[in-house]
Design a protein around this motif. Structure first.
Motif, PDB file in Angstrom:
ATOM      1  N   CYS A 329      43.906  46.290  37.282  1.00 42.23           N
ATOM      2  CA  CYS A 329      42.188  46.022  36.707  1.00 42.23           C
ATOM      3  C   CYS A 329      41.409  47.028  37.101  1.00 42.23           C
ATOM      4  O   CYS A 329      40.419  47.466  36.089  1.00 42.23           O
ATOM      5  CB  CYS A 329      41.663  44.486  36.996  1.00 42.23           C
ATOM      6  SG  CYS A 329      42.862  43.264  36.836  1.00 42.23           S
ATOM      7  N   HIS A 343      34.987  45.301  36.966  1.00 36.67           N
ATOM      8  CA  HIS A 343      36.117  44.160  36.173  1.00 36.67           C
ATOM      9  C   HIS A 343      35.452  42.544  36.384  1.00 36.67           C
ATOM     10  O   HIS A 343      35.145  42.427  37.547  1.00 36.67           O
ATOM     11  CB  HIS A 343      37.448  44.513  36.609  1.00 36.67           C
ATOM     12  CG  HIS A 343      38.294  43.970  35.448  1.00 36.67           C
ATOM     13  ND1 HIS A 343      38.792  42.356  35.640  1.00 36.67           N
ATOM     14  CD2 HIS A 343      39.024  44.424  34.631  1.00 36.67           C
ATOM     15  CE1 HIS A 343      39.464  42.358  34.529  1.00 36.67           C
ATOM     16  NE2 HIS A 343      39.861  43.502  34.024  1.00 36.67           N
ATOM     17  N   PRO A 344      35.569  41.951  35.426  1.00 34.23           N
ATOM     18  CA  PRO A 344      35.130  40.628  35.723  1.00 34.23           C
ATOM     19  C   PRO A 344      35.779  39.889  36.606  1.00 34.23           C
ATOM     20  O   PRO A 344      35.452  39.081  37.223  1.00 34.23           O
ATOM     21  CB  PRO A 344      35.356  39.804  34.219  1.00 34.23           C
ATOM     22  CG  PRO A 344      35.064  41.095  33.341  1.00 34.23           C
ATOM     23  CD  PRO A 344      35.703  42.344  33.851  1.00 34.23           C
ATOM     24  N   TYR A 345      37.368  40.028  36.757  1.00 31.25           N
ATOM     25  CA  TYR A 345      38.211  39.676  37.767  1.00 31.25           C
ATOM     26  C   TYR A 345      37.767  39.787  39.072  1.00 31.25           C
ATOM     27  O   TYR A 345      37.655  39.206  40.092  1.00 31.25           O
ATOM     28  CB  TYR A 345      39.674  39.874  37.479  1.00 31.25           C
ATOM     29  CG  TYR A 345      40.460  39.378  38.481  1.00 31.25           C
ATOM     30  CD1 TYR A 345      40.703  37.892  38.723  1.00 31.25           C
ATOM     31  CD2 TYR A 345      41.448  40.067  39.057  1.00 31.25           C
ATOM     32  CE1 TYR A 345      41.579  37.561  39.492  1.00 31.25           C
ATOM     33  CE2 TYR A 345      42.367  39.549  40.100  1.00 31.25           C
ATOM     34  CZ  TYR A 345      42.426  38.158  40.086  1.00 31.25           C
ATOM     35  OH  TYR A 345      43.385  37.750  41.266  1.00 31.25           O
ATOM     36  N   ILE A 367      36.605  30.518  38.554  1.00 34.62           N
ATOM     37  CA  ILE A 367      37.609  30.798  37.756  1.00 34.62           C
ATOM     38  C   ILE A 367      38.108  29.854  36.940  1.00 34.62           C
ATOM     39  O   ILE A 367      38.878  28.903  37.624  1.00 34.62           O
ATOM     40  CB  ILE A 367      38.906  31.779  37.718  1.00 34.62           C
ATOM     41  CG1 ILE A 367      38.007  33.211  38.567  1.00 34.62           C
ATOM     42  CG2 ILE A 367      39.634  32.322  36.697  1.00 34.62           C
ATOM     43  CD1 ILE A 367      39.316  34.194  39.124  1.00 34.62           C
ATOM     44  N   PHE A 383      43.821  39.068  31.458  1.00 32.25           N
ATOM     45  CA  PHE A 383      42.695  38.087  32.093  1.00 32.25           C
ATOM     46  C   PHE A 383      41.957  37.520  30.952  1.00 32.25           C
ATOM     47  O   PHE A 383      40.955  36.348  31.375  1.00 32.25           O
ATOM     48  CB  PHE A 383      41.833  38.943  32.935  1.00 32.25           C
ATOM     49  CG  PHE A 383      40.959  38.157  33.732  1.00 32.25           C
ATOM     50  CD1 PHE A 383      41.343  36.941  34.739  1.00 32.25           C
ATOM     51  CD2 PHE A 383      39.483  38.331  33.813  1.00 32.25           C
ATOM     52  CE1 PHE A 383      40.588  36.452  35.387  1.00 32.25           C
ATOM     53  CE2 PHE A 383      38.645  37.742  34.386  1.00 32.25           C
ATOM     54  CZ  PHE A 383      39.225  36.678  35.270  1.00 32.25           C
ATOM     55  N   ARG A 384      42.232  37.723  29.533  1.00 31.22           N
ATOM     56  CA  ARG A 384      41.387  37.300  28.564  1.00 31.22           C
ATOM     57  C   ARG A 384      41.228  35.706  28.536  1.00 31.22           C
ATOM     58  O   ARG A 384      40.132  35.364  28.223  1.00 31.22           O
ATOM     59  CB  ARG A 384      41.695  37.963  27.191  1.00 31.22           C
ATOM     60  CG  ARG A 384      43.147  37.182  26.772  1.00 31.22           C
ATOM     61  CD  ARG A 384      43.389  37.581  25.405  1.00 31.22           C
ATOM     62  NE  ARG A 384      44.497  37.425  24.897  1.00 31.22           N
ATOM     63  CZ  ARG A 384      44.743  36.186  24.393  1.00 31.22           C
ATOM     64  NH1 ARG A 384      44.010  35.236  24.219  1.00 31.22           N
ATOM     65  NH2 ARG A 384      45.769  35.917  23.955  1.00 31.22           N
ATOM     66  N   CYS A 387      38.624  34.889  31.094  1.00 31.65           N
ATOM     67  CA  CYS A 387      37.553  35.689  31.354  1.00 31.65           C
ATOM     68  C   CYS A 387      36.361  35.127  30.457  1.00 31.65           C
ATOM     69  O   CYS A 387      36.261  35.046  28.970  1.00 31.65           O
ATOM     70  CB  CYS A 387      38.039  37.227  30.998  1.00 31.65           C
ATOM     71  SG  CYS A 387      36.389  38.211  30.947  1.00 31.65           S
ATOM     72  N   ALA A 390      35.337  37.409  27.162  1.00 34.60           N
ATOM     73  CA  ALA A 390      36.371  37.708  26.403  1.00 34.60           C
ATOM     74  C   ALA A 390      36.032  37.703  24.969  1.00 34.60           C
ATOM     75  O   ALA A 390      35.228  36.960  24.524  1.00 34.60           O
ATOM     76  CB  ALA A 390      37.968  36.645  26.584  1.00 34.60           C
ATOM     77  N   CYS A 394      39.959  41.656  22.718  1.00 38.70           N
ATOM     78  CA  CYS A 394      40.656  41.767  24.218  1.00 38.70           C
ATOM     79  C   CYS A 394      42.096  41.015  23.794  1.00 38.70           C
ATOM     80  O   CYS A 394      42.808  41.291  24.816  1.00 38.70           O
ATOM     81  CB  CYS A 394      39.983  40.706  25.037  1.00 38.70           C
ATOM     82  SG  CYS A 394      38.224  41.457  25.558  1.00 38.70           S
ATOM     83  N   CYS A 412      39.386  47.667  31.201  1.00 38.20           N
ATOM     84  CA  CYS A 412      38.504  46.471  30.517  1.00 38.20           C
ATOM     85  C   CYS A 412      37.911  47.201  29.182  1.00 38.20           C
ATOM     86  O   CYS A 412      37.397  48.428  29.357  1.00 38.20           O
ATOM     87  CB  CYS A 412      37.491  45.744  31.424  1.00 38.20           C
ATOM     88  SG  CYS A 412      36.577  44.731  30.764  1.00 38.20           S
TER      89      CYS A 412
END
Length: 435
Positions: A329, A343-345, A367, A383-384, A387, A390, A394, A412
């Motif tokens: 990621c 990255h959002p994650y 999450i 991860f969409r 996320c 998203a 994505c 991303c």
């Protein structure tokens, strides 16, 4: 030999796992057929035949298809299982063969040939010696052993180094089996004489092998001991105290140091540390991490550190890579990533770190959603599905790893810092538009 044993074991395990579900149904049907067959056989000699004689037909109708499914699967599983057992029985001879030292390839090839011939001879001579199920067990076992030896002999012809001293070791074992077979067929008086002579010869042979084992073991230990002492001192263990101790006599931290020492013996350039401190106390964790840092600087090592403890990752890493479902990621220096994730994650992972403050507000790093299956990951960005940022893009396009700042890379479409990823332009459609 050990590699083939592992492969056949994995194949057998995979076969049994695939057959487990259907065989439950087939086994239930076969059980019903077996009960019906027992009833049909039992009523033939009793007065209940007029009422239970009908069970013979459904027993045959149900039982024969079940046997047609069970018997081939059982035969394949039995063949694989027996092959695995034979390789497991032959493996000690391969390990024992190291005590003979270097053996010329022709000598090893001759040993494999003699062992194969001995196995074929025993199969031929004992073919009619047993009856009933004993014949199938004896002939099947010897036949399978002969087939394995023939394959080994063919592989040794192609690559003679595959025989080596293992051929000599298996030849010695085959000679002992032939002795037993020969002595068992002699008359009483001659049998006693040959038996005593065989015991004397075998005893001398065993003593010779044990002497070679002790000599080679001591020589190998003298050759390896200086290097072992050196790496033990590297990891902070006194060699004089540790050399003669058993594995269970070490504490958890010492055992981890010994694992690091084992990795250092071969003078590597890269060491993969997979959760090296996850099962240790905090104080011992600090000692191991400091040791790894010192060894990295002292020996110029590259450490690939795999961990889920983000605090440990930040302290030991020069560069951090975050993965989700097997895909990278984000890659960045630890300070930059922890200060401002891209990255959002990564952002959610950092927000989930517990704060040692009872009055601290709970973060928003939860999450939502279920983790997708790695066997069937989502399309586009993996991860969409979890996320909060998203979009349709994505799901349509898998994001590519790109540099958004000096030394910072992210996969991303809409990272938290930097510019959004440019739209992809299909070359074919662009060409048609130009024309």
């Amino acid at each position: 030999m050990a590699v083939w044993q592992e492969r056949i074991g994995a194949l057998l395990q995979s076969l049994l796992e695939r057959l487990a579900a259907p065989m439950r149904i087939v086994g239930l049907v076969a059980s019903v057929a077996f009960v019906l067959w027992i009833l049909s056989e039992a009523v033939e000699e009793r007065a209940a035949a007029p009422w239970l004689g009908w069970t013979e037909v459904p027993a045959a109708v149900i039982g024969f298809p079940a046997l047609a499914l069970v018997l081939p699967a059982a035969a394949v599983a039995l063949a694989l299982g027996l092959t695995w057992v034979l390789l497991a029985l032959m493996l000690p001879f391969s390990l024992m063969s190291r005590q003979f030292g270097e053996v010329a390839a022709p000598v090893g090839l001759a040993g494999v040939a003699v062992t194969t011939a001995a196995s074929g001879f025993l199969l031929w001579r004992t073919w009619s010696s047993f009856g009933g199920w004993a014949k199938w067990v004896n002939s099947g076992g010897l036949g399978l052993l002969t087939a394995v030896l023939i394959m080994w002999f063919a592989a040794s012809i192609a690559k003679p180094e595959r025989a080596g001293a293992s051929g000599v070791a298996t030849t010695l074992s085959a000679m002992v089996v032939l002795q037993v077979f020969y002595v068992a067929g002699l008359d009483a008086g001659v049998k006693l004489t040959v038996l005593v002579a065989s015991i004397v010869v075998d005893t001398l042979l065993v003593r010779w092998v044990l002497r070679l084992y002790r000599v080679n073991r001591e020589a190998a230990r003298e050759q390896a001991e200086p290097r072992v002492r050196e790496v033990l001192e590297y990891v902070g263990i006194n060699p004089d105290d540790a050399m003669d101790r058993r594995p269970w006599e070490f504490s958890g931290g010492q055992a981890q140091r010994l694992s690091i020492a084992r990795a250092l013996v071969s003078v590597p350039q890269v060491i993969i540390c997979d959760e090296p401190v996850s099962s240790l106390d905090v104080s011992v964790q600090a000692q191991i991490l400091n040791l790894l840092e010192d060894l990295k600087n002292l020996m110029g090592l590259t450490l690939v550190f795999i961990a889920h403890d983000l605090a440990v990752v930040k302290n030991v890493s020069d560069r951090v890579a975050v993965m989700y479902l097997g895909k990278l990621c984000e890659v960045s220096e630890p300070d930059a990533m922890f200060d401002e994730p891209a990255h959002p994650y990564t952002e959610m992972l950092l927000a989930a770190i517990p704060q040692p403050d009872p009055e601290a507000e709970l973060g928003s790093g939860r999450i939502d959603g279920e983790l997708p299956s790695p066997m069937d990951p989502p399309s586009g960005c993996r991860f969409r599905t979890r996320c909060p940022h998203a979009a349709q893009r994505c799901a349509d396009e898998e994001p590519e790893m790109r540099e958004i700042a000096p030394g910072r890379f992210v996969a991303c479409h809409t990272p938290l810092i930097g510019e959004a990823a440019p739209e992809r332009v299909e070359i074919a459609s662009a060409g048609r538009g130009a024309s």
